[in-house]
Design a protein around this motif. Sequence first.
Motif, short mmCIF file in Angstrom:
data_model
loop_
_atom_site.label_atom_id
_atom_site.label_comp_id
_atom_site.label_asym_id
_atom_site.label_seq_id
_atom_site.Cartn_x
_atom_site.Cartn_y
_atom_site.Cartn_z
N TYR A 312 102.02 57.09 59.34
CA TYR A 312 101.82 55.73 58.34
C TYR A 312 102.44 54.62 58.85
O TYR A 312 103.87 54.85 59.35
N LEU A 313 101.48 53.75 58.89
CA LEU A 313 102.05 52.47 59.66
C LEU A 313 101.92 51.12 58.82
O LEU A 313 101.11 51.15 57.93
N VAL A 314 103.21 50.50 58.53
CA VAL A 314 103.23 49.31 57.95
C VAL A 314 103.24 48.16 59.18
O VAL A 314 104.09 47.91 59.84
N ALA A 315 102.03 47.22 59.08
CA ALA A 315 101.60 46.68 60.04
C ALA A 315 102.14 45.21 59.94
O ALA A 315 101.85 44.53 58.97
N ASP A 316 103.02 44.53 61.08
CA ASP A 316 103.37 43.30 61.17
C ASP A 316 102.45 42.47 62.11
O ASP A 316 101.83 43.34 62.89
N PRO A 317 102.38 41.14 62.39
CA PRO A 317 101.42 40.60 63.43
C PRO A 317 101.66 41.07 64.61
O PRO A 317 100.55 41.38 65.26
N GLN A 318 102.77 41.18 65.30
CA GLN A 318 102.53 41.52 66.69
C GLN A 318 103.21 42.99 66.95
O GLN A 318 103.03 43.50 68.04
N LYS A 319 103.94 43.44 65.95
CA LYS A 319 104.52 44.76 66.29
C LYS A 319 104.79 45.65 64.80
O LYS A 319 104.57 45.08 63.59
N PRO A 320 104.76 46.92 64.90
CA PRO A 320 105.14 47.67 63.69
C PRO A 320 106.27 47.21 63.01
O PRO A 320 107.43 46.87 63.42
N TYR A 321 106.20 47.04 61.65
CA TYR A 321 107.34 46.84 60.57
C TYR A 321 107.99 48.24 60.33
O TYR A 321 109.36 48.38 60.53
N ARG A 322 106.99 49.38 60.38
CA ARG A 322 107.42 50.78 60.25
C ARG A 322 106.58 51.81 60.59
O ARG A 322 105.38 51.45 60.31
N GLY C 19 97.09 70.96 40.74
CA GLY C 19 96.58 71.42 42.26
C GLY C 19 96.91 70.88 43.11
O GLY C 19 96.73 71.13 44.30
N PHE C 20 97.94 69.89 43.09
CA PHE C 20 98.32 69.16 44.33
C PHE C 20 99.50 69.87 44.76
O PHE C 20 100.86 69.45 44.36
N ASP C 21 99.40 70.99 45.50
CA ASP C 21 100.63 71.73 45.76
C ASP C 21 100.88 71.79 47.06
O ASP C 21 101.80 72.77 47.47
N TYR C 22 100.63 70.70 47.94
CA TYR C 22 100.93 70.92 49.19
C TYR C 22 101.63 69.40 49.66
O TYR C 22 101.00 68.39 49.42
N LEU C 23 102.81 69.34 50.02
CA LEU C 23 103.56 68.20 50.17
C LEU C 23 103.34 67.62 51.75
O LEU C 23 103.73 68.50 52.32
N VAL C 24 102.81 66.52 51.93
CA VAL C 24 102.62 66.25 53.47
C VAL C 24 103.80 65.68 53.97
O VAL C 24 104.30 66.25 54.88
N LYS C 25 104.39 64.49 53.18
CA LYS C 25 105.71 64.06 54.00
C LYS C 25 106.44 63.03 52.60
O LYS C 25 105.76 62.62 51.85
N ILE C 26 107.98 62.95 52.95
CA ILE C 26 108.44 62.07 52.16
C ILE C 26 109.07 61.19 53.04
O ILE C 26 109.66 61.42 54.29
N THR C 27 108.96 59.57 53.03
CA THR C 27 109.32 58.92 53.89
C THR C 27 109.91 57.58 53.13
O THR C 27 109.59 57.68 51.96
N ALA C 28 110.20 56.61 53.96
CA ALA C 28 110.69 55.41 53.08
C ALA C 28 110.62 54.40 53.91
O ALA C 28 110.19 54.29 55.34
N VAL C 29 110.37 53.14 53.50
CA VAL C 29 110.42 51.92 54.07
C VAL C 29 111.40 50.95 53.68
O VAL C 29 111.35 51.00 52.43
N ASP C 30 111.94 50.26 54.40
CA ASP C 30 113.10 49.28 54.21
C ASP C 30 112.64 47.84 54.33
O ASP C 30 112.43 47.25 55.16
N TYR C 31 111.93 47.51 52.91
CA TYR C 31 111.75 45.94 52.76
C TYR C 31 113.11 45.58 52.43
O TYR C 31 113.86 46.07 51.43
#
Lengths: 364, 192, 125
Positions: A312-322, C19-31
């Motif tokens: 899972y890629l969050v893409a910034d202009p020149q490098k990944p954000y996450r 029917g969605f019985d398979y968990l692939v991933k839990i992740t987070a992004v820090d905006y």
Amino acid sequence: MSVTRINVGPIHPSTHGVIRLVVDVDGDTIVNVEPHAGFLHRGVEKLAETRMYMQIPPYTEKLDYVAPMSYDEAYVAAVEAAMGIEVNEKAKYVRTVLLELQRIASHLLGLGTLCNDIGQMFTVFMWTFKDRDIVLDLLQEATGSRMFYVNMRLGGMHAELPPDFAEHAYNTMNYIEKRVSQYETYVEKNTAFMERMRGIGVLSSEDAKALGVAGPVLRASGVNYDARKHSPYYMYDKFHFNPKVMLTGDNFARYKVRMLEMKESVRIVKAALKAMPEGSCLGMPVKLRSPNPVNRTVSVSRELPRGECMMYLVADPQKPYRLSIRSPNMVNLAAIGHIAKGARFADLFGILGTLDIIMGCVDR
Amino acid sequence: MADEIDHGSEEFADARQEMDQLVYDSLKSKEMKPNAMFARLSDLAKSAKMSRTAVTWARKNSLWPLQFGLACCAIELMDFGSSRIDAERKGYLLFRGTPRQCDVMVVAGWVTKSMVPEIKRLYEQMTEPRYVIAFGECATCGGPWWQSYNIVKGIDEVLHVDVYVAGCPPKPENLFAALMKLQKKVGGSIED
Amino acid sequence: MKIDRGQLTNQVSRLKAAGFDYLVKITAVDYVDHLEVLYFVRDIAASKDEILEVTVAPSDAWVPTIMDFHLSADWYERELAEMFGITVKGRATARLFLEKWDGADPPLRKSFVWDAQYRTRDVKK
């Protein structure tokens, strides 16, 4: 019932990397297994936020260090999806061939270490390493390196295949096909091996889905899921790829799925070599600035030899954000508490061997 | 490969010649009393000169490694022990699980801060004389994980290293060359 | 599909029943002004994927546990708690990778900045 706590420590003769397994045993029966990971954690996901896009493949390759090209390709595919870059036609064939060769090399090592763990069948270990060396020679011809290739570029590869690669690869695949059949015969007629594999470490298909395991472990429990079939990429669709599924879910099923997958890989490599088009498979050179991303967030699923990896890629202009990496080995390792409950203590290593875990991938 | 066996300085030369003659005679199966060679060896061993050479020669040709693979370089270490680049022909045999019986620890792979107490404990459990080979770039200097928050930048921040091998991963032939260099070091022909 | 933190358990159980019985991933992004926690679930038989996105404020960082529905959420939630500092309510989360963490912030937050330290030159025997 008196429970003894045994520490199968970070360094143990089973060659699976550094895990600490804290095993609670009642006599000879395992009551609970708790894996402690983290001895190889180096923060790949955090490091990826500080590097430019094409500086990251050396990092992602060292995650699963037995099948490095598959992780490399998963990452590059995620970047290509973010940039909106199409892979050129010949490169699709070349990537298919090299990925399947990598899968064969990885399964051979898995078989060798499994036999080493089960009964100190060091002979099979030596044989599989010899065959793995032959496949790695082929990969060295194509990419220049035995183990860490970094040969994927955006939209293609870093160099053309050598002109006599197809002939060498074809001969090698004939040899490997014969050898895989030989391994099956030798190993399955060995009583010690079969006693330790059949009926041990059973994982039912509902448990497999609930625990979220991936790859051959999932397919050996009767769940028909393979990312090459369900979200097909490159040439798998064209060559009628079929996932190998077995229903019993014990050690033997997990081992057998890998053997069947090796044969399937040989078939795909031969078909892809025959059908390979003319043209150039070169991609964008690394010296150029990578283009700006079109899609901000992208998720790409690839089938690694050990399971499904979702980048899972969050893409910034020149490098990944996450960059978030779903590691198949982590879920397989987390499932060992459930699978090994009730088994004998010595079978723990058989189960660990068939789960085929690479710790570099667990502790990103 | 007699030119590669380097026993050291000139004062051991006649002792070495006697030893070589003994081995040569036994190979040529000349008429000798049954325990003649062993009797001769024990006579020679009583003199301090001979024993030091013999012991050093024996030590460097039978360096037993500790089975200690951490990460990717461990795969090349396993390849080093298998049939193409056979490590066992140089005496590097029997990858042991226990450090008490080992001479060499090959640190193969990156070392994290959680792993440092374990490595130190293993190193302290090895009996002297003990040697450490830092195999690969991660053990030498931190490698590609130079800027990670959880990595020790080179195993020589923790232990004393005898031979460094560069590469990521080094080919098994590189490890073979490092092993031969370590043998020269054990033999005394390279200073620390 | 963007949902609220309060609806998370309802949505997960509804999807599991569908029917969605398979968990692939839990992740987070820090905006930096908010954290986004992502749940990837999959329906294997129908070959469909679904992503649940939960927005969480950094000062109020907690999510409910979904271990009742998916056993594989165990290690993912532990990783979430350790790497992002997001508390998972409803279970005890032990540390997964970094057992002796002495930094101020959890590692994968953007506020965690470290400088590359140069190695010490004295060799300890």
